[in-house]
Design a protein around this motif. Structure first.
Motif, short mmCIF file in Angstrom:
data_model
loop_
_atom_site.label_atom_id
_atom_site.label_comp_id
_atom_site.label_asym_id
_atom_site.label_seq_id
_atom_site.Cartn_x
_atom_site.Cartn_y
_atom_site.Cartn_z
N SER A 264 67.93 156.35 135.89
CA SER A 264 68.25 155.76 137.07
C SER A 264 69.45 156.19 137.97
O SER A 264 69.48 156.50 139.26
CB SER A 264 67.92 154.08 136.96
OG SER A 264 66.84 153.83 136.53
N LEU A 265 70.30 156.32 137.17
CA LEU A 265 71.71 156.65 137.73
C LEU A 265 71.50 158.13 138.21
O LEU A 265 72.12 158.41 139.26
CB LEU A 265 72.75 156.52 136.74
CG LEU A 265 74.25 156.84 137.20
CD1 LEU A 265 74.78 155.82 138.14
CD2 LEU A 265 75.31 156.98 136.04
N ALA A 266 70.83 158.96 137.65
CA ALA A 266 70.74 160.31 138.06
C ALA A 266 70.09 160.53 139.44
O ALA A 266 70.26 161.17 140.20
CB ALA A 266 70.08 161.16 137.03
N ARG A 267 68.92 159.52 139.47
CA ARG A 267 68.41 159.52 140.55
C ARG A 267 69.12 159.09 141.82
O ARG A 267 68.81 159.57 142.99
CB ARG A 267 66.96 158.53 140.20
CG ARG A 267 66.04 158.56 141.60
CD ARG A 267 64.82 157.44 141.28
NE ARG A 267 65.48 156.19 141.50
CZ ARG A 267 66.12 155.83 142.74
NH1 ARG A 267 65.80 156.18 143.88
NH2 ARG A 267 66.57 154.43 142.60
N LEU A 268 69.70 157.95 141.53
CA LEU A 268 70.78 157.56 142.58
C LEU A 268 71.63 158.61 143.20
O LEU A 268 71.83 158.56 144.40
CB LEU A 268 71.68 156.29 141.97
CG LEU A 268 72.64 155.73 142.95
CD1 LEU A 268 72.05 155.02 144.21
CD2 LEU A 268 73.49 154.70 142.25
N ILE A 269 72.46 159.23 142.21
CA ILE A 269 73.42 160.40 142.54
C ILE A 269 72.37 161.54 143.39
O ILE A 269 72.99 161.92 144.57
CB ILE A 269 73.83 160.76 141.32
CG1 ILE A 269 74.67 159.93 140.58
CG2 ILE A 269 74.76 162.02 141.74
CD1 ILE A 269 75.32 160.36 139.28
N SER A 270 71.40 161.55 142.75
CA SER A 270 70.66 162.91 143.68
C SER A 270 70.35 162.24 145.17
O SER A 270 70.33 163.15 146.27
CB SER A 270 69.22 163.18 142.99
OG SER A 270 68.51 164.07 143.70
N GLY A 271 69.90 160.94 145.31
CA GLY A 271 69.64 160.54 146.29
C GLY A 271 70.96 160.50 147.33
O GLY A 271 70.65 160.82 148.69
N LEU A 272 71.87 160.25 146.98
CA LEU A 272 73.41 160.07 147.72
C LEU A 272 73.75 161.43 148.17
O LEU A 272 74.01 161.69 149.38
CB LEU A 272 74.24 159.49 146.97
CG LEU A 272 74.14 157.88 146.81
CD1 LEU A 272 75.60 157.47 145.72
CD2 LEU A 272 74.14 157.07 148.16
#
Length: 299
Positions: free
Chosen positions: A71-79
């Motif tokens: 979930s953290l990896a997806r968040l960083i990618s989205g940002l």
């Protein structure tokens, strides 16, 4: 530029210029709103064009205590995507997330049903109920064509080319592809169209949509999940499954039966063969059996 304006402009860009689905757009926007809320709760006055790498790192560190690595990896990618958009539009000179590394998540292999599991799920459908034939057609289509749930929900009657043995599918980014459809799936879709759907009072907005609820409107993602989970409980299936499980099973069973990986890629609508190659990992046991059966040194 405040957060509200930046998010609204970014949402327009994702929908119009990138042609993403509503679900994908909502996921991207959710990431930015989470950052906005963190800044508000922390009384930090930074705006989209002025926020620093250090402030975003602190936000990510805070979030990392609450979520899994994936979930953290997806968040960083989205940002990263959001700030890349601001750079692309010449609104920022730098991307403050560019040098922030994503956590290592590993590659999670998707769950797969056996052919027996799929037969049991489909056979458990109660055809005496009005929605039974529809649900059977849905499962036959998910498994027979390897569709994403969004592709199934958007499938139109005008997309059915049964005489040619294909359906036209609109996938991610509004990309269209033709997918072969089995005679079994054709049979059950036709039964649903001719014996159930034709008796519904259909909302004009959804007159071309294949699968409808009893009110004549488009089915929701949640409804498809519910149908599948109820069937799993009914047959005491001790596996965590979703509509996507049928897509994974479709690809795996094709590979096990000798289908070409490139052909599977085209049917799934993967833009990269690398995405499809995950099924090579699922199929290790089958590949091992091939070696032991056919390699001359094992005779």
């Amino acid at each position: 530029m405040n957060w509200k304006t930046a998010i609204k402009d970014y949402e327009f860009y994702l929908k119009i210029e990138r042609g993403l689905s509503e679900n994908s757009v909502n996921n991207y926007i959710f990431d930015i709103r989470k950052l906005e809320k963190y800044l508000l709760d922390s009384s930090i006055n930074s705006l989209p064009l002025t926020i620093s790498q250090e402030e975003i790192q602190q936000f990510i560190y805070t979030v990392s205590k609450e979520v899994q690595a994936s979930s953290l990896a997806r968040l960083i990618s989205g940002l990263k995507n959001f700030f890349s958009y601001l750079v692309f539009e010449d609104l920022r000179q730098d991307n403050p997330v560019e040098l922030i590394e994503s956590p290592k998540t590993g590659r999670k292999l998707p769950d797969v049903l056996s052919i027996g599991d799929i037969d049991s799920l489909i056979n458990a459908i109660d055809l005496s109920k009005p929605e039974g034939q529809r649900n059977k057609a849905i499962l036959e289509t998910l498994y027979g064509c390897g569709l994403r749930v969004s592709e199934l929900l958007d499938l139109s009657i005008s997309d059915l080319y049964f005489e040619e043995g294909f359906i036209k599918v609109t996938g991610k980014g509004n990309k269209q592809r033709f997918v072969p459809i089995s005679n079994t799936a054709i049979k059950h879709i036709n039964l649903y169209l001719n014996e159930l759907r034709c008796h519904l009072t259909i909302d004009p907005k959804f007159s071309d949509i294949v699968f409808l609820n009893r009110r004549g409107k488009k089915l929701s993602r949640a409804m498809i999940f519910t149908i599948i989970k109820q069937l799993a409980v009914k047959i005491n299936l001790d596996k965590k499954i979703s509509p996507h499980t049928f897509r994974h099973s479709f690809a795996t069973h094709l590979l096990q039966n000798g289908a070409n990986l490139r052909a599977i890629q085209q049917m799934l609508g993967h833009s990269s063969i690398t995405t499809t190659e995950i099924y090579m990992h699922i199929d290790r046991q089958h590949l091992s059996e091939v070696i032991h059966t056919y390699h001359p040194r094992n005779n």
